[in-house]
Design a protein around this motif. Structure first.
Motif, PDB file in Angstrom:
ATOM      1  N   TYR A  49       0.831  -1.195   0.000  1.00  0.00           N
ATOM      2  CA  TYR A  49       0.000   0.000   0.000  1.00  0.00           C
ATOM      3  C   TYR A  49       0.869   1.249   0.000  1.00  0.00           C
ATOM      4  O   TYR A  49       2.060   1.201   0.271  1.00  0.00           O
ATOM      5  CB  TYR A  49      -0.921   0.002   1.228  1.00  0.00           C
ATOM      6  N   THR A  87       2.146   4.404   1.760  1.00  0.00           N
ATOM      7  CA  THR A  87       2.298   4.812   3.159  1.00  0.00           C
ATOM      8  C   THR A  87       1.717   6.191   3.440  1.00  0.00           C
ATOM      9  O   THR A  87       1.450   6.522   4.596  1.00  0.00           O
ATOM     10  CB  THR A  87       3.780   4.790   3.575  1.00  0.00           C
ATOM     11  N   HIS A  97      -2.359   4.870   3.718  1.00  0.00           N
ATOM     12  CA  HIS A  97      -2.880   3.767   4.521  1.00  0.00           C
ATOM     13  C   HIS A  97      -1.855   3.281   5.540  1.00  0.00           C
ATOM     14  O   HIS A  97      -0.693   3.689   5.518  1.00  0.00           O
ATOM     15  CB  HIS A  97      -3.269   2.580   3.626  1.00  0.00           C
ATOM     16  N   ASN A  98      -2.311   2.354   6.376  1.00  0.00           N
ATOM     17  CA  ASN A  98      -1.456   1.594   7.272  1.00  0.00           C
ATOM     18  C   ASN A  98      -2.138   0.257   7.521  1.00  0.00           C
ATOM     19  O   ASN A  98      -3.232   0.012   7.008  1.00  0.00           O
ATOM     20  CB  ASN A  98      -1.194   2.360   8.582  1.00  0.00           C
ATOM     21  N   VAL A 128      -3.080  -2.301  10.823  1.00  0.00           N
ATOM     22  CA  VAL A 128      -3.083  -2.499  12.269  1.00  0.00           C
ATOM     23  C   VAL A 128      -3.738  -3.841  12.551  1.00  0.00           C
ATOM     24  O   VAL A 128      -4.851  -4.107  12.083  1.00  0.00           O
ATOM     25  CB  VAL A 128      -3.852  -1.368  12.994  1.00  0.00           C
ATOM     26  N   THR A 177       1.260  -2.781  14.753  1.00  0.00           N
ATOM     27  CA  THR A 177       1.036  -1.731  13.762  1.00  0.00           C
ATOM     28  C   THR A 177       2.137  -1.822  12.716  1.00  0.00           C
ATOM     29  O   THR A 177       3.309  -1.968  13.053  1.00  0.00           O
ATOM     30  CB  THR A 177       1.058  -0.336  14.422  1.00  0.00           C
ATOM     31  N   LEU A 234       3.721  -0.062   9.073  1.00  0.00           N
ATOM     32  CA  LEU A 234       3.725   1.241   8.398  1.00  0.00           C
ATOM     33  C   LEU A 234       4.622   1.311   7.166  1.00  0.00           C
ATOM     34  O   LEU A 234       4.777   2.387   6.593  1.00  0.00           O
ATOM     35  CB  LEU A 234       4.181   2.325   9.390  1.00  0.00           C
ATOM     36  N   THR A 235       5.216   0.189   6.722  1.00  0.00           N
ATOM     37  CA  THR A 235       6.238   0.260   5.678  1.00  0.00           C
ATOM     38  C   THR A 235       5.684   0.331   4.260  1.00  0.00           C
ATOM     39  O   THR A 235       6.399   0.717   3.347  1.00  0.00           O
ATOM     40  CB  THR A 235       7.194  -0.941   5.743  1.00  0.00           C
ATOM     41  N   GLY A 236       4.451  -0.112   4.047  1.00  0.00           N
ATOM     42  CA  GLY A 236       3.901  -0.163   2.697  1.00  0.00           C
ATOM     43  C   GLY A 236       4.183  -1.477   1.990  1.00  0.00           C
ATOM     44  O   GLY A 236       3.647  -1.749   0.924  1.00  0.00           O
ATOM     45  N   ASP A 285       4.490  -4.701   4.073  1.00  0.00           N
ATOM     46  CA  ASP A 285       4.579  -5.417   5.342  1.00  0.00           C
ATOM     47  C   ASP A 285       4.343  -6.907   5.147  1.00  0.00           C
ATOM     48  O   ASP A 285       3.397  -7.308   4.464  1.00  0.00           O
ATOM     49  CB  ASP A 285       3.537  -4.869   6.320  1.00  0.00           C
ATOM     50  N   CYS A 326      -7.269  -0.891   8.488  1.00  0.00           N
ATOM     51  CA  CYS A 326      -6.552   0.351   8.227  1.00  0.00           C
ATOM     52  C   CYS A 326      -7.098   1.351   9.242  1.00  0.00           C
ATOM     53  O   CYS A 326      -8.312   1.529   9.346  1.00  0.00           O
ATOM     54  CB  CYS A 326      -6.793   0.854   6.805  1.00  0.00           C
TER      55      CYS A 326
END
Length: 169
Positions: free
Chosen positions: A52, A54, A57-58, A60, A78, A80-82, A84, A98
């Protein structure tokens, strides 16, 4: 190089990598994750890959209550890397949302049911009414049903390593 190739082949034997939303989507607002997850068998040793933007989106991981209410205030993890990667190491249900306001409520959430790699028996039936004929069939884990012969991949990986060692020495 040969060792890297052998490790990649061994990874295919041990578990499958599932890009969330693939093949038509990714971790976005357009993908139907309920439909996507219903078409995939997740087993121990597999992994999820969330791709995704960054800036948009994220990911979780939450408990069922957080999933149902789209609440990320008590996260399990969580990301956050895009890009994952989440290993699926145990049987059970995992929940991902998200946490960007409005995204989960708009459907950007995935429930993944992780099962054992063990074989399972499926009953297949043909015909209608009194002419219904059923038979039981053994079905293997996700990587095998996707058309990957796990023993052949393992043997090929070992052959590549052996050939590499012979050439090296």
């Amino acid at each position: 190089m040969l060792i890297t190739m052998a490790m990649a082949m061994l990874g295919m034997v041990l578990g499958a990598s599932h890009t969330v939303g693939a093949p038509a989507g990714s971790w976005d607002l357009q993908t139907n994750y309920t439909l996507w997850a219903s078409r995939t068998r997740f087993t121990i040793g597999d992994e999820l890959q969330f791709q995704y933007s960054t800036t948009m989106h994220n990911v979780v991981e939450v408990r069922k209550a957080g999933y149902d209410s789209c609440n990320s205030s008590n996260p399990i993890a969580t990301f956050l890397t895009g890009n994952d990667v989440v290993p699926l190491a145990a049987i059970g249900t995992r929940y991902f949302i998200c946490s960007v306001p409005g995204h989960c409520a708009a459907g950007m959430k995935a429930q993944v049911n992780v099962k054992s790699k063990a074989v399972r028996t499926v009953q297949r039936c043909r015909g209608t009414g009194k002419r219904l004929r059923c038979r039981s069939e053994t079905v293997l884990s996700s990587a095998t049903t996707a058309g990957t012969d796990q023993s052949a991949v393992a043997q090929l990986g070992l052959a590549v390593v052996a050939a590499g060692l012979v050439l090296f020495f």
